[in-house]
Design a protein around this motif. Structure first.
Motif, PDB file in Angstrom:
ATOM      1  N   GLN A   1       0.834  -1.204   0.000  1.00 28.72           N
ATOM      2  CA  GLN A   1       0.000   0.000   0.000  1.00 28.72           C
ATOM      3  C   GLN A   1       0.866   1.250   0.000  1.00 28.72           C
ATOM      4  O   GLN A   1       0.607   2.197  -0.729  1.00 28.72           O
ATOM      5  N   GLU A   2       1.925   1.246   0.803  1.00 30.44           N
ATOM      6  CA  GLU A   2       2.838   2.386   0.834  1.00 30.44           C
ATOM      7  C   GLU A   2       3.530   2.557  -0.501  1.00 30.44           C
ATOM      8  O   GLU A   2       3.709   3.673  -0.987  1.00 30.44           O
TER       9      GLU A   2
ATOM     10  N   HIS B   1       1.043   3.923  -2.907  1.00 31.47           N
ATOM     11  CA  HIS B   1       0.777   5.330  -2.567  1.00 31.47           C
ATOM     12  C   HIS B   1       1.947   6.212  -3.019  1.00 31.47           C
ATOM     13  O   HIS B   1       1.744   7.275  -3.581  1.00 31.47           O
TER      14      HIS B   1
ATOM     15  N   GLY C   1       1.988   6.482  -6.780  1.00 34.01           N
ATOM     16  CA  GLY C   1       0.928   7.375  -7.235  1.00 34.01           C
ATOM     17  C   GLY C   1       1.337   8.829  -7.098  1.00 34.01           C
ATOM     18  O   GLY C   1       1.027   9.662  -7.939  1.00 34.01           O
ATOM     19  N   ARG C   2       2.114   9.149  -6.075  1.00 35.71           N
ATOM     20  CA  ARG C   2       2.580  10.518  -5.881  1.00 35.71           C
ATOM     21  C   ARG C   2       3.609  10.873  -6.977  1.00 35.71           C
ATOM     22  O   ARG C   2       3.619  11.975  -7.480  1.00 35.71           O
TER      23      ARG C   2
END
Length: 128
Positions: free
Chosen positions: A116-117, A120, A123-124
């Motif tokens: 998930q990290e 995330h 995605g950034r």
């Protein structure tokens, strides 16, 4: 006292003296004799017309009955002990399996959190 040593003990049962040869302690033999004497006296009191031989036979039957009941109780207790010990083994096995499942779940959580990290963070970067 070991099994090879024998002791002569005089006891009184229902008004008669008996000389017994025993491999147990004198105190134990006296206790056993007192149990027989007590049984015979109780039977004689309950059935005053019985002769000594019939009283002795009834006492022997009563004592054998008590022994059979105690042996059955012992067997029942041994079975309960075995079930208890088996339950303990099963409980320990369940604890080990639960600990393994907790460890596996913790590892899966850590992997999910890392994924998930990573997602995330990826995605950034894609937006940035």
């Amino acid at each position: 006292m070991n099994a090879d040593e024998k002791t002569r003990i005089t006891v009184e049962i229902y008004g008669s003296e008996y000389k017994l040869l025993a491999t147990t302690t004198p105190a134990y033999v006296r206790w056993v004799a007192s149990q027989v004497d007590d049984h015979m006296k109780r039977i004689a009191k309950a059935y005053p017309r019985l002769d000594g031989q019939r009283i002795a036979v009834l006492a022997a039957v009563n004592l054998a009955d008590e022994q059979a009941k105690l042996l059955q109780e012992l067997e029942d207790l041994q079975q309960l002990k075995q079930q208890y010990e088996q339950s303990g083994v099963l409980l320990e096995q369940a604890k080990r399996e639960a600990e393994a499942a907790r460890s596996e779940a913790a590892g899966a959580r850590a992997e999910a959190q890392a994924a998930q990290e990573q997602a995330h963070a990826g995605g950034r970067r894609a937006r940035g």
